[in-house]
Enzyme design. Structure first.
Site, PDB file in Angstrom:
ATOM      1  N   HIS A   2      24.870  34.721  27.991  1.00 12.62           N
ATOM      2  CA  HIS A   2      24.440  33.544  27.234  1.00 12.62           C
ATOM      3  C   HIS A   2      25.102  32.269  27.731  1.00 12.62           C
ATOM      4  CE1 HIS A   2      21.892  35.597  24.378  1.00 12.62           C
ATOM      5  NE2 HIS A   2      22.826  36.511  24.193  1.00 12.62           N
ATOM      6  N   GLN A  62      26.453  39.910  26.621  1.00  8.38           N
ATOM      7  CA  GLN A  62      26.649  38.731  25.781  1.00  8.38           C
ATOM      8  C   GLN A  62      27.138  37.545  26.606  1.00  8.38           C
ATOM      9  OE1 GLN A  62      25.631  38.255  22.631  1.00  8.38           O
ATOM     10  NE2 GLN A  62      24.731  40.296  22.916  1.00  8.38           N
ATOM     11  N   HIS A 115      21.119  15.051 -25.985  1.00 13.97           N
ATOM     12  CA  HIS A 115      20.945  16.461 -25.632  1.00 13.97           C
ATOM     13  C   HIS A 115      20.945  17.305 -26.908  1.00 13.97           C
ATOM     14  CE1 HIS A 115      21.793  15.269 -21.489  1.00 13.97           C
ATOM     15  NE2 HIS A 115      21.546  16.517 -21.093  1.00 13.97           N
ATOM     16  N   GLU A 119      30.048  37.017  15.442  1.00  8.07           N
ATOM     17  CA  GLU A 119      28.590  37.099  15.351  1.00  8.07           C
ATOM     18  C   GLU A 119      28.158  38.555  15.508  1.00  8.07           C
ATOM     19  OE1 GLU A 119      24.663  35.330  17.691  1.00  8.07           O
ATOM     20  OE2 GLU A 119      26.588  35.476  18.708  1.00  8.07           O
ATOM     21  N   HIS A 120      28.652  39.212  16.533  1.00 12.32           N
ATOM     22  CA  HIS A 120      28.412  40.640  16.758  1.00 12.32           C
ATOM     23  C   HIS A 120      29.745  41.365  16.710  1.00 12.32           C
ATOM     24  CE1 HIS A 120      25.419  38.379  19.231  1.00 12.32           C
ATOM     25  NE2 HIS A 120      24.561  39.271  18.774  1.00 12.32           N
ATOM     26  N   GLU A 131      30.548  16.942 -25.242  1.00 14.87           N
ATOM     27  CA  GLU A 131      30.449  16.286 -23.947  1.00 14.87           C
ATOM     28  C   GLU A 131      29.976  14.841 -24.071  1.00 14.87           C
ATOM     29  OE1 GLU A 131      27.975  18.767 -21.503  1.00 14.87           O
ATOM     30  OE2 GLU A 131      29.567  20.248 -21.168  1.00 14.87           O
ATOM     31  N   ASP A 135      19.500  42.322  19.935  1.00 15.04           N
ATOM     32  CA  ASP A 135      18.966  41.071  20.467  1.00 15.04           C
ATOM     33  C   ASP A 135      17.456  41.123  20.676  1.00 15.04           C
ATOM     34  OD1 ASP A 135      21.366  39.751  20.470  1.00 15.04           O
ATOM     35  OD2 ASP A 135      21.776  40.065  22.602  1.00 15.04           O
ATOM     36  N   TYR A 185      13.633  26.822  16.038  1.00 16.45           N
ATOM     37  CA  TYR A 185      14.079  26.182  17.276  1.00 16.45           C
ATOM     38  C   TYR A 185      14.342  27.268  18.306  1.00 16.45           C
ATOM     39  CZ  TYR A 185      16.513  23.181  20.564  1.00 16.45           C
ATOM     40  OH  TYR A 185      16.868  22.489  21.689  1.00 16.45           O
TER      41      TYR A 185
END
Length: 413
Positions: free
Chosen positions: A254, A251, A399, A308-309, A394, A342, A124
């Site tokens: 953005h 930054q 099994h 994030e950074h 169990e 970036d 995206y």
């Protein structure tokens, strides 16, 4: 000295300045339901509502001729930058690729831990304020390094020609004019004209990221890659603060929802930064300057904030690097501006945001590959006798019988 609790409190206050995904959860759910039900028509309806100001939605598919034309028309310097960035990001991603390997082998068994790529993945690419060909590079390079067969890019219309050129230069297989939650729904569930994908990655606004979260039971996603954030720890031995101020402003570009934070033990440093970063407010980014009592407190805040950074500038700050455990990407030293990450240095800029660096990682080949075990049982006796009592405990008698019945196979060999 500030306590760990105060670091957590400050981090929570910083995060509270940005809307949470829950604020759009209902609207996103309605969009996803409509697209899952109506397919192309649902996508077209929301494209007309959100992206084309009421004008009819353009065709979903971008044909090859448009991509070729965009590549021919793009500025040669931009084309060169895309190629260089792609090679750097591809190389770094490829270096982290894990191959299938035998992890256990003896007389009784062999286990091969296999790793295979997903067949079809989507990147995206946000639209709106500016075109982001760099996001094409980051997503496609990682997917291609992972050996994904079909790579799809989608972006809200109208798609800028530089994005189309980047798609052509990086070898994208399909490009679709669609954005927002409706694009995520279409990629997850498929429509009449778009085949669904196995993984969706990439940054986007709060609607895009909430949509990714809501479809994560149907497709793989990378992480919550929403509005950007940066925390810089800068110490008073840094003479020239202009690069740091520019990193904060970079930054902030953005836009709304972005968090840019400078932390220092020096009030003088913060005062000198204050006037320079004032212009960041024009972008609607959230800016904060915080004085920490000690460098250890600055690190505690960074760990609680999980940026994030994370950028460390100055001798004392840079010495913290080995102790950092929570960051989408760590930049160390005066020369290591986040803008390099970036675009060009080779690290990926699709990173966990909103504090999800506590548990999530940046985009690598991992998000495009699956691990599964290939099991070969060679001798049944010891394994069956060891496991059967556990299965019985169990309440799973079949099994147990499934394993013990095969003991005969060893006797007949």
């Amino acid at each position: 000295m500030a306590s760990e609790w105060s670091a957590q409190t400050i981090a929570a206050e910083l995060r509270s300045a940005v809307p949470s995904p829950e604020s759009v959860a209902g609207s996103v759910a309605e969009i996803i339901e409509r697209v899952a039900r109506d397919g192309d028509a649902g996508v077209a309806r929301f494209t007309q509502e959100f992206d084309t100001a009421g004008e009819p939605a353009p065709p979903l598919w971008v044909d090859v001729g448009e991509l070729e034309q965009a590549e021919q028309a793009v500025d040669p310097a931009i084309a060169s930058a895309v190629r260089t960035a792609y090679q750097n990001v591809y190389g770094a991603a490829r270096a982290g690729l894990t191959q299938s390997r035998t992890v256990a082998e003896d007389a009784d068994r062999q286990i091969i831990l296999r790793e295979e790529p997903v067949r079809r993945a989507a990147v995206y690419v946000p639209g709106g304020r500016a075109p982001y060909p760099s996001t094409v590079v980051m997503g496609v390079a990682a997917a291609r390094a992972a050996n994904v067969r079909d790579i799809v890019v989608c972006s809200p219309p109208p798609i800028d020609s530089v994005i189309l050129a980047a798609c052509q230069l990086t070898g994208v297989d399909e490009v679709h004019r669609m954005g927002g939650a409706q694009a995520i729904a279409a990629l997850a569930y498929g429509t009449e004209s778009i085949r669904g994908v196995d993984v969706i990655v990439g940054p986007g606004n709060i609607y895009v990221q909430e949509a990714k979260r809501q479809v994560s039971a149907v497709v793989g996603i990378d992480a919550f890659a929403g509005p950007s954030d940066l925390l810089v720890i800068v110490e008073d031995d840094v003479e020239d603060l202009e690069p740091v101020a520019l990193d904060l402003l970079a930054q902030a570009e953005h836009g709304p929802g972005t968090l840019v934070v400078a932390v220092s033990t020096s009030q003088d440093v913060l005062d000198r930064l204050a006037g320079r970063v004032e212009t960041a407010r024009e972008t609607a980014a959230v800016t904060r300057l915080i004085r920490a009592p000690t460098i250890e407190d600055a690190l505690a805040l960074a760990e609680a904030f999980a940026p994030e950074h994370l950028q460390l500038v100055g001798a004392d700050a840079e010495a913290l690097a080995p102790m950092v455990t929570r960051a989408g990407c760590l930049f160390v030293g005066e020369k290591s501006g986040t803008a390099f990450g970036d675009y060009i240095v080779g690290s990926n800029h699709v990173l966990p945001t909103s504090g999800s660096a506590r548990f999530a990682s940046g985009l690598t080949t991992v998000q495009f590959r699956r691990r599964f075990a290939e099991v070969r049982v060679r001798r049944v006796d010891a394994l069956a006798r060891a496991a059967a009592p556990l299965a019985q405990a169990e309440g799973f008698k079949f099994h147990a019988q499934s394993m013990t019945a095969r003991i005969r196979d060893n006797r007949s060999e």
